[in-house]
Scaffold this motif. Structure first.
Motif, PDB file in Angstrom:
ATOM      1  N   ILE A  52     -91.603 -58.348 -98.410  1.00 16.01           N
ATOM      2  CA  ILE A  52     -90.218 -58.246 -98.872  1.00 16.01           C
ATOM      3  C   ILE A  52     -90.236 -58.564-100.367  1.00 16.01           C
ATOM      4  CG2 ILE A  52     -87.897 -59.190 -98.590  1.00 16.01           C
ATOM      5  CD1 ILE A  52     -88.766 -58.058 -95.987  1.00 16.01           C
ATOM      6  N   THR A  53     -89.942 -57.570-101.228  1.00 16.03           N
ATOM      7  CA  THR A  53     -90.143 -57.792-102.658  1.00 16.03           C
ATOM      8  C   THR A  53     -89.040 -57.207-103.537  1.00 16.03           C
ATOM      9  OG1 THR A  53     -91.736 -57.499-104.476  1.00 16.03           O
ATOM     10  CG2 THR A  53     -91.732 -55.797-102.774  1.00 16.03           C
ATOM     11  N   ASN A  54     -88.475 -58.064-104.393  1.00 17.80           N
ATOM     12  CA  ASN A  54     -87.569 -57.597-105.443  1.00 17.80           C
ATOM     13  C   ASN A  54     -88.412 -56.920-106.511  1.00 17.80           C
ATOM     14  OD1 ASN A  54     -85.296 -58.742-104.241  1.00 17.80           O
ATOM     15  ND2 ASN A  54     -85.271 -60.533-105.570  1.00 17.80           N
ATOM     16  N   ARG A 103     -81.154 -57.254-102.746  1.00 19.64           N
ATOM     17  CA  ARG A 103     -81.866 -58.147-103.652  1.00 19.64           C
ATOM     18  C   ARG A 103     -81.858 -59.573-103.109  1.00 19.64           C
ATOM     19  NH1 ARG A 103     -84.013 -58.221-108.594  1.00 19.64           N
ATOM     20  NH2 ARG A 103     -83.912 -60.158-109.748  1.00 19.64           N
ATOM     21  N   LYS A 104     -83.068 -60.128-102.950  1.00 19.18           N
ATOM     22  CA  LYS A 104     -83.149 -61.507-102.489  1.00 19.18           C
ATOM     23  C   LYS A 104     -82.373 -62.407-103.442  1.00 19.18           C
ATOM     24  CE  LYS A 104     -87.710 -61.353-102.424  1.00 19.18           C
ATOM     25  NZ  LYS A 104     -89.113 -61.744-102.349  1.00 19.18           N
ATOM     26  N   PRO A 105     -81.592 -63.329-102.919  1.00 17.07           N
ATOM     27  CA  PRO A 105     -81.633 -63.899-101.572  1.00 17.07           C
ATOM     28  C   PRO A 105     -80.758 -63.181-100.532  1.00 17.07           C
ATOM     29  CG  PRO A 105     -80.123 -65.191-102.889  1.00 17.07           C
ATOM     30  CD  PRO A 105     -80.704 -64.117-103.799  1.00 17.07           C
ATOM     31  N   LEU A 106     -80.138 -62.075-100.874  1.00 16.83           N
ATOM     32  CA  LEU A 106     -79.339 -61.352 -99.878  1.00 16.83           C
ATOM     33  C   LEU A 106     -80.263 -60.774 -98.808  1.00 16.83           C
ATOM     34  CD1 LEU A 106     -76.740 -59.669-102.256  1.00 16.83           C
ATOM     35  CD2 LEU A 106     -76.451 -61.701-100.834  1.00 16.83           C
ATOM     36  N   PRO A 107     -79.763 -60.561 -97.600  1.00 15.43           N
ATOM     37  CA  PRO A 107     -80.637 -60.249 -96.472  1.00 15.43           C
ATOM     38  C   PRO A 107     -80.936 -58.765 -96.226  1.00 15.43           C
ATOM     39  CG  PRO A 107     -78.423 -60.664 -95.682  1.00 15.43           C
ATOM     40  CD  PRO A 107     -78.402 -60.912 -97.171  1.00 15.43           C
ATOM     41  N   SER A 124     -88.781 -65.958 -86.696  1.00 18.02           N
ATOM     42  CA  SER A 124     -89.555 -65.452 -87.827  1.00 18.02           C
ATOM     43  C   SER A 124     -89.760 -66.532 -88.875  1.00 18.02           C
ATOM     44  CB  SER A 124     -88.821 -64.261 -88.459  1.00 18.02           C
ATOM     45  OG  SER A 124     -88.659 -63.250 -87.504  1.00 18.02           O
ATOM     46  N   THR A 125     -90.584 -66.183 -89.850  1.00 22.59           N
ATOM     47  CA  THR A 125     -90.896 -67.082 -90.950  1.00 22.59           C
ATOM     48  C   THR A 125     -90.818 -66.295 -92.251  1.00 22.59           C
ATOM     49  OG1 THR A 125     -92.425 -68.293 -89.508  1.00 22.59           O
ATOM     50  CG2 THR A 125     -92.673 -68.631 -91.873  1.00 22.59           C
ATOM     51  N   VAL A 126     -90.300 -66.922 -93.292  1.00 20.42           N
ATOM     52  CA  VAL A 126     -90.273 -66.324 -94.622  1.00 20.42           C
ATOM     53  C   VAL A 126     -91.139 -67.194 -95.530  1.00 20.42           C
ATOM     54  CG1 VAL A 126     -88.851 -65.712 -96.625  1.00 20.42           C
ATOM     55  CG2 VAL A 126     -87.984 -65.301 -94.308  1.00 20.42           C
ATOM     56  N   ILE A 127     -92.039 -66.545 -96.274  1.00 18.80           N
ATOM     57  CA  ILE A 127     -92.945 -67.239 -97.201  1.00 18.80           C
ATOM     58  C   ILE A 127     -92.779 -66.634 -98.586  1.00 18.80           C
ATOM     59  CG2 ILE A 127     -95.330 -67.866 -97.742  1.00 18.80           C
ATOM     60  CD1 ILE A 127     -96.023 -67.285 -94.788  1.00 18.80           C
ATOM     61  N   GLY A 128     -92.581 -67.480 -99.598  1.00 18.26           N
ATOM     62  CA  GLY A 128     -92.464 -66.976-100.964  1.00 18.26           C
ATOM     63  C   GLY A 128     -92.664 -68.062-101.990  1.00 18.26           C
ATOM     64  N   ASP A 129     -92.668 -67.633-103.253  1.00 19.79           N
ATOM     65  CA  ASP A 129     -92.921 -68.565-104.357  1.00 19.79           C
ATOM     66  C   ASP A 129     -91.674 -68.886-105.172  1.00 19.79           C
ATOM     67  OD1 ASP A 129     -92.782 -65.999-105.598  1.00 19.79           O
ATOM     68  OD2 ASP A 129     -94.017 -66.712-107.268  1.00 19.79           O
ATOM     69  N   LYS A 130     -90.510 -68.430-104.706  1.00 15.35           N
ATOM     70  CA  LYS A 130     -89.264 -68.710-105.416  1.00 15.35           C
ATOM     71  C   LYS A 130     -88.212 -69.190-104.422  1.00 15.35           C
ATOM     72  CE  LYS A 130     -89.851 -65.415-109.177  1.00 15.35           C
ATOM     73  NZ  LYS A 130     -89.344 -64.185-109.793  1.00 15.35           N
ATOM     74  N   GLU A 131     -87.235 -69.890-104.943  1.00 19.20           N
ATOM     75  CA  GLU A 131     -86.181 -70.407-104.079  1.00 19.20           C
ATOM     76  C   GLU A 131     -85.359 -69.277-103.463  1.00 19.20           C
ATOM     77  OE1 GLU A 131     -84.776 -73.825-102.133  1.00 19.20           O
ATOM     78  OE2 GLU A 131     -86.581 -73.459-103.312  1.00 19.20           O
ATOM     79  N   VAL A 132     -85.305 -68.089-104.106  1.00 16.38           N
ATOM     80  CA  VAL A 132     -84.580 -66.969-103.478  1.00 16.38           C
ATOM     81  C   VAL A 132     -85.238 -66.565-102.160  1.00 16.38           C
ATOM     82  CG1 VAL A 132     -83.535 -66.051-105.591  1.00 16.38           C
ATOM     83  CG2 VAL A 132     -85.763 -65.165-104.834  1.00 16.38           C
ATOM     84  N   ASP A 133     -86.542 -66.731-102.047  1.00 12.00           N
ATOM     85  CA  ASP A 133     -87.239 -66.440-100.789  1.00 12.00           C
ATOM     86  C   ASP A 133     -86.799 -67.431 -99.717  1.00 12.00           C
ATOM     87  OD1 ASP A 133     -88.957 -64.315-101.892  1.00 12.00           O
ATOM     88  OD2 ASP A 133     -89.913 -65.949-102.982  1.00 12.00           O
ATOM     89  N   LYS A 138     -83.326 -68.931 -95.002  1.00 15.86           N
ATOM     90  CA  LYS A 138     -82.227 -69.736 -94.458  1.00 15.86           C
ATOM     91  C   LYS A 138     -81.079 -68.834 -94.011  1.00 15.86           C
ATOM     92  CE  LYS A 138     -84.032 -73.839 -95.350  1.00 15.86           C
ATOM     93  NZ  LYS A 138     -84.504 -74.699 -94.282  1.00 15.86           N
ATOM     94  N   ALA A 139     -80.788 -67.785 -94.780  1.00 12.54           N
ATOM     95  CA  ALA A 139     -79.675 -66.884 -94.465  1.00 12.54           C
ATOM     96  C   ALA A 139     -79.872 -66.160 -93.137  1.00 12.54           C
ATOM     97  CB  ALA A 139     -79.474 -65.869 -95.594  1.00 12.54           C
ATOM     98  N   ILE A 140     -81.129 -65.882 -92.778  1.00 11.76           N
ATOM     99  CA  ILE A 140     -81.377 -65.155 -91.521  1.00 11.76           C
ATOM    100  C   ILE A 140     -81.793 -66.091 -90.387  1.00 11.76           C
ATOM    101  CG2 ILE A 140     -81.902 -62.991 -92.720  1.00 11.76           C
ATOM    102  CD1 ILE A 140     -84.909 -63.514 -92.043  1.00 11.76           C
ATOM    103  N   GLY A 141     -81.863 -67.386 -90.669  1.00 12.04           N
ATOM    104  CA  GLY A 141     -82.207 -68.353 -89.633  1.00 12.04           C
ATOM    105  C   GLY A 141     -83.687 -68.510 -89.373  1.00 12.04           C
ATOM    106  N   ALA A 142     -84.518 -68.074 -90.316  1.00  9.84           N
ATOM    107  CA  ALA A 142     -85.975 -68.152 -90.163  1.00  9.84           C
ATOM    108  C   ALA A 142     -86.513 -69.483 -90.690  1.00  9.84           C
ATOM    109  CB  ALA A 142     -86.631 -67.003 -90.925  1.00  9.84           C
TER     110      ALA A 142
END
Length: 180
Positions: A52-54, A103-107, A124-133, A138-142
């Protein structure tokens, strides 16, 4: 009914590959050490993998969608050489001021992946290097992981992530239960 298969939604730049300011040349793409084997372990454990990439460099005119496709072809080759199968790559080509829902952080990108693969975001799990990730997760409950690679170190002290870890391999160890 959602698929029982669990998915990991992973940011690209700074999480999978070495951070380059607006990566625009496939030859400049390099995996962060240990990422390939870690992702291969996830796949062998039955997890789906979605990137998932902006990519606002498109909106800014730094590179084209065709060039991005070449970068993703190279990424696919590097990951395949490590035994990694990616279920999908989802991009937001818009700039920060564009009115989009992807655009992250939107789902939007996560919702597209969920629609295509039928998985439950709460498993699910979301992994990233920015707080938008983290905010996307958090927005999708992962479950959420912030990695300290890429831009992660500057967010680590204040992140709302469930886990702040050194890198993607450390996140995979936790996901697979190898380390507490």
């Amino acid at each position: 009914m959602p698929s029982p298969r669990r998915f990991v939604l992973i940011d690209r730049d700074g999480t999978i590959n070495v951070e380059k300011h607006y990566l625009s040349d496939p030859a400049d793409l390099a995996l962060i050490p240990g990422v390939g084997p870690a992702l291969a372990r996830l796949g062998r454990a039955g997890y789906g993998i979605a990137i998932i990439t902006n990519q606002s460099g498109i909106a800014r005119g730094y590179f084209s969608l065709e060039r991005l496709a070449e970068i993703h072809d190279r990424l696919g080759q590097l990951l395949a050489a490590e035994g990694v199968v990616v279920d999908g790559i989802y991009i937001c080509p818009h700039g920060p001021d564009d009115d989009c829902d992807c655009r992250k952080p939107l789902p939007g990108m996560a919702e597209q992946a969920m629609k295509e693969h039928g998985f439950d975001p709460k498993l699910s799990t979301v992994i990233g290097d920015k707080e938008v990730d983290v905010e996307l997760g958090k927005a999708i409950g992962a479950a959420t992981f912030l990695v300290r690679t890429g831009h992660g170190e500057k967010y680590a002290a204040t992140s709302k992530a469930d886990h702040v870890v050194a890198d993607l391999p450390a996140a995979v160890n936790i996901i697979l239960g190898d380390e507490a």
